[in-house]
Design a protein around this motif. Structure first.
Motif, short mmCIF file in Angstrom:
data_model
loop_
_atom_site.label_atom_id
_atom_site.label_comp_id
_atom_site.label_asym_id
_atom_site.label_seq_id
_atom_site.Cartn_x
_atom_site.Cartn_y
_atom_site.Cartn_z
N GLN A 152 28.21 71.57 93.50
CA GLN A 152 26.97 71.73 93.53
C GLN A 152 26.35 71.23 91.90
OE1 GLN A 152 28.67 74.47 94.65
NE2 GLN A 152 28.15 73.60 96.60
N LYS A 180 23.26 62.20 93.56
CA LYS A 180 21.82 62.21 94.13
C LYS A 180 21.92 62.29 95.79
CE LYS A 180 17.31 61.86 93.82
NZ LYS A 180 16.42 63.21 93.44
N GLY A 183 23.30 65.58 96.61
CA GLY A 183 22.76 66.92 96.28
C GLY A 183 23.52 67.61 95.19
N THR A 184 24.17 66.90 94.05
CA THR A 184 24.73 67.52 93.14
C THR A 184 24.04 67.18 91.75
OG1 THR A 184 27.00 66.98 94.32
CG2 THR A 184 26.91 67.41 91.95
N TYR A 185 24.01 68.34 91.02
CA TYR A 185 23.39 68.30 89.68
C TYR A 185 24.52 67.58 88.60
CZ TYR A 185 19.36 70.83 90.84
OH TYR A 185 18.21 71.44 91.19
N ASN A 213 18.39 64.64 89.10
CA ASN A 213 19.67 65.57 89.10
C ASN A 213 20.29 65.81 87.99
OD1 ASN A 213 20.30 63.06 89.76
ND2 ASN A 213 21.90 63.78 90.77
#
Length: 364
Positions: A152, A180, A183-185, A213
């Motif tokens: 994450q 991106k 879905g990873t910051y 992100n």
């Protein structure tokens, strides 16, 4: 998770401990361990802060409008992208708590506070190691493949501490594209970015406009030699995150004097130019000096400090630390960093005369 064993160590701020153990007055110690600008605080700040001492008689502006305006001009972003905080360390915790990652991937070896904050937030930290045989340079495509395992949050220190290596912007964009999609910051700590040879080309700040992100952290402890001020800031391009963070954070993240100090120091152009000239010239000189040494293996530095591998089999990091501190010079024993050992030390670039004393001792 790969289990990382952490050892106790002397931090650059632990001069009181040194004083007790070695019987040396802390005022006499030259700290090559703290990575702080040897020029001291900005002259403009020193002159101006006393004139604004009455600021403590009032609450700071809750929005820190003037300060965020100075920061936005300094880094080249929109004022609405800036969030200020009580040092970058507090902001690390603030954003990690917000993201609340179950699994975080950290580029290592690096600063231990990232792992600590992830743990306090209830997550697990996993490391992507940089390797000495590759000069601690990141293999971007391999990292992107690793990210597919599911994280994450990705945490990058750029330039990295203690390796002093830099991820170029083109590679950073490749990493951000991958994150991106997954879905990873991405949290990029740019504590040392101002010491690079070309800040404009190296910083990820312009990328915040394209990636929601991305979170970039900076502080004033190192480049502006103001660790006691506790002034840090973040730049990000996610309006929803900005709105939420501003709503949940403490209303007054920094005190009134830090608010004033930031407005003074960010505008001190002469101080910034003198700092860059000193660091860049000493970095080049000392790297070349150790490159010709048979005793150490220097890794090409991009920040204001250099990592040295110890080639001499009769030496180790603890011995060198002890030898230096007895001469009132404090270096960093890097055996406490993940993936490093007692074969590595780190020191930051100070004034030329101090650097000469240290190098003469290390090379003797």
């Amino acid at each position: 998770m790969e289990q990382i064993q952490h050892k106790d160590h002397f931090h650059g701020s632990d001069l009181e401990k040194i004083e007790q153990i070695y019987g040396i007055r802390k005022e006499e110690i030259i700290s090559f361990s703290a990575n702080v600008n040897p020029l001291g605080i900005s002259p403009r700040l020193r002159r101006g802060l006393a004139e604004h001492v009455d600021a403590i008689a009032s609450y700071p502006d809750r929005e820190y409008t003037a300060l965020r305006g100075c920061i936005s001009q300094y880094v080249g972003c929109d004022m609405e992208q800036v969030i200020v905080g009580n040092g970058s360390t507090e902001l690390i915790s603030l954003f990690i708590d917000f993201i609340h990652p179950k699994r975080a991937l950290i580029l290592g070896p690096t600063y231990s506070e990232y792992e600590r904050s992830v743990s306090l937030s209830g997550g697990s930290s996993h490391y992507y190691p940089l390797h000495a045989k590759e000069d601690f340079i990141l293999h971007t495509e391999d990292l992107c493949a690793k990210l597919a395992e599911g994280y994450q949050l990705l945490i990058l220190c750029n330039p990295n501490n203690p390796t002093s290596t830099l991820i170029p912007r083109q590679q950073m964009r490749r990493i951000l594209d991958t994150c991106k999609m997954l879905g990873t910051y991405v949290l990029v700590d740019e504590t040392y970015i101002e010491f690079t040879s070309d800040v404009t080309a190296s910083s990820s700040v312009p990328l915040a406009r394209d990636y929601n992100n991305l979170i970039i952290l900076r502080g004033t402890s190192k480049f502006f030699a103001a660790p006691g001020l506790r002034l840090g800031y973040a730049v990000l391009g996610n309006p929803d995150m900005i709105s939420t963070i501003r709503r949940v954070k403490n209303p007054w993240m920094i005190n009134a004097l830090a608010d004033v100090a930031g407005q003074l120091m960010f505008a001190d152009e002469d101080y910034k130019e003198k700092t860059r000239h000193l660091i860049l010239s000493e970095r080049k000189r000392l790297y070349q000096l150790f490159l010709t040494s048979g005793r150490f293996r220097p890794y090409a530095p991009q920040a204001n400090f250099m990592l040295l591998g110890i080639k001499d089999p009769t030496l180790n990091a603890a011995d060198l630390f002890d030898r230096c501190i007895r001469q009132k010079m404090m270096i960093r024993d890097c055996s406490t960093f993940p993936f490093l050992s007692d074969r590595y030390i780190r020191f930051c670039f100070m004034k030329p005369e101090d650097n000469d004393r240290l190098t003469a001792l290390l090379l003797s």
